[in-house]
Design a protein around this motif. Sequence first.
Motif, PDB file in Angstrom:
ATOM      1  N   VAL A   1     -14.372  21.099  -5.621  1.00  0.00           N
ATOM      2  CA  VAL A   1     -14.098  19.684  -5.398  1.00  0.00           C
ATOM      3  C   VAL A   1     -12.847  19.568  -4.531  1.00  0.00           C
ATOM      4  CG1 VAL A   1     -13.539  17.471  -6.448  1.00  0.00           C
ATOM      5  CG2 VAL A   1     -15.110  19.036  -7.606  1.00  0.00           C
ATOM      6  N   GLU A   2     -13.019  18.896  -3.377  1.00  0.00           N
ATOM      7  CA  GLU A   2     -11.916  18.715  -2.452  1.00  0.00           C
ATOM      8  C   GLU A   2     -11.159  17.416  -2.727  1.00  0.00           C
ATOM      9  OE1 GLU A   2     -15.461  20.412  -0.047  1.00  0.00           O
ATOM     10  OE2 GLU A   2     -15.108  18.865  -1.553  1.00  0.00           O
ATOM     11  N   SER A   3      -9.890  17.395  -2.343  1.00  0.00           N
ATOM     12  CA  SER A   3      -9.080  16.177  -2.421  1.00  0.00           C
ATOM     13  C   SER A   3      -7.995  16.254  -1.355  1.00  0.00           C
ATOM     14  CB  SER A   3      -8.446  16.029  -3.808  1.00  0.00           C
ATOM     15  OG  SER A   3      -7.567  17.113  -4.084  1.00  0.00           O
ATOM     16  N   GLY A   4      -7.354  15.102  -1.098  1.00  0.00           N
ATOM     17  CA  GLY A   4      -6.224  15.086  -0.181  1.00  0.00           C
ATOM     18  C   GLY A   4      -6.515  14.536   1.198  1.00  0.00           C
ATOM     19  N   GLY A   5      -7.755  14.180   1.468  1.00  0.00           N
ATOM     20  CA  GLY A   5      -8.060  13.624   2.772  1.00  0.00           C
ATOM     21  C   GLY A   5      -7.468  12.228   2.936  1.00  0.00           C
ATOM     22  N   GLY A   6      -7.513  11.720   4.156  1.00  0.00           N
ATOM     23  CA  GLY A   6      -6.985  10.394   4.425  1.00  0.00           C
ATOM     24  C   GLY A   6      -6.832  10.163   5.899  1.00  0.00           C
ATOM     25  N   THR A   7      -6.069   9.121   6.239  1.00  0.00           N
ATOM     26  CA  THR A   7      -5.820   8.764   7.625  1.00  0.00           C
ATOM     27  C   THR A   7      -4.359   8.988   7.951  1.00  0.00           C
ATOM     28  OG1 THR A   7      -7.581   7.101   7.585  1.00  0.00           O
ATOM     29  CG2 THR A   7      -5.934   6.918   9.321  1.00  0.00           C
ATOM     30  N   VAL A   8      -4.110   9.611   9.084  1.00  0.00           N
ATOM     31  CA  VAL A   8      -2.749   9.920   9.496  1.00  0.00           C
ATOM     32  C   VAL A   8      -2.651   9.767  11.011  1.00  0.00           C
ATOM     33  CG1 VAL A   8      -3.238  12.387   9.761  1.00  0.00           C
ATOM     34  CG2 VAL A   8      -0.892  11.635   9.267  1.00  0.00           C
ATOM     35  N   GLN A   9      -1.473   9.458  11.498  1.00  0.00           N
ATOM     36  CA  GLN A   9      -1.269   9.354  12.938  1.00  0.00           C
ATOM     37  C   GLN A   9      -1.143  10.741  13.558  1.00  0.00           C
ATOM     38  OE1 GLN A   9       2.124   6.776  13.586  1.00  0.00           O
ATOM     39  NE2 GLN A   9       0.771   5.010  13.824  1.00  0.00           N
ATOM     40  N   ALA A  10      -1.470  10.829  14.816  1.00  0.00           N
ATOM     41  CA  ALA A  10      -1.342  12.093  15.543  1.00  0.00           C
ATOM     42  C   ALA A  10       0.084  12.618  15.408  1.00  0.00           C
ATOM     43  CB  ALA A  10      -1.701  11.896  17.008  1.00  0.00           C
ATOM     44  N   GLY A  11       0.193  13.911  15.186  1.00  0.00           N
ATOM     45  CA  GLY A  11       1.488  14.535  14.959  1.00  0.00           C
ATOM     46  C   GLY A  11       1.877  14.624  13.506  1.00  0.00           C
ATOM     47  N   GLY A  12       1.145  13.940  12.659  1.00  0.00           N
ATOM     48  CA  GLY A  12       1.441  13.932  11.231  1.00  0.00           C
ATOM     49  C   GLY A  12       0.848  15.117  10.503  1.00  0.00           C
TER      50      GLY A  12
END
Length: 125
Positions: free
Chosen positions: A5-16
């Motif tokens: 089971v994976e976790s931790g994904g999301g949206t981030v700006q380039a360079g983050g």
Amino acid sequence: QVQLVESGGGTVQAGGSLRLSCAASGRTFRGYHAGWFRQAPGKERESVAAINYSGGSTDYVDSVKGRFTISRDNAKNTVDLQMNSLKPEDTAVYFCAAGPARLRASISASEFTSWGQGTQVTVSS
């Protein structure tokens, strides 16, 4: 078979940065080769990184070398992917995978027999 089971994904700006985690259950995880793959919309699944059963050997696809780091904690039955300097082209669903133990890590998909459901990573420009 081991369940993942994976976790931790999301949206981030380039360079983050983002850190993905994969939790394993069902069998003793320390006996498994582990890895991360990704699939972007309209594209084939791509190998990202792999780590051998002990954590002493790792392998990466060229496009993430120097930016991503795979690690594992066999006491906690987890394998993580630290992603730094993210780029829009890293946007994809990321999958955790496991397979029979190997002395040396390999990102070849043929080495993996169990797969997680995936977690979305989106990098905005």
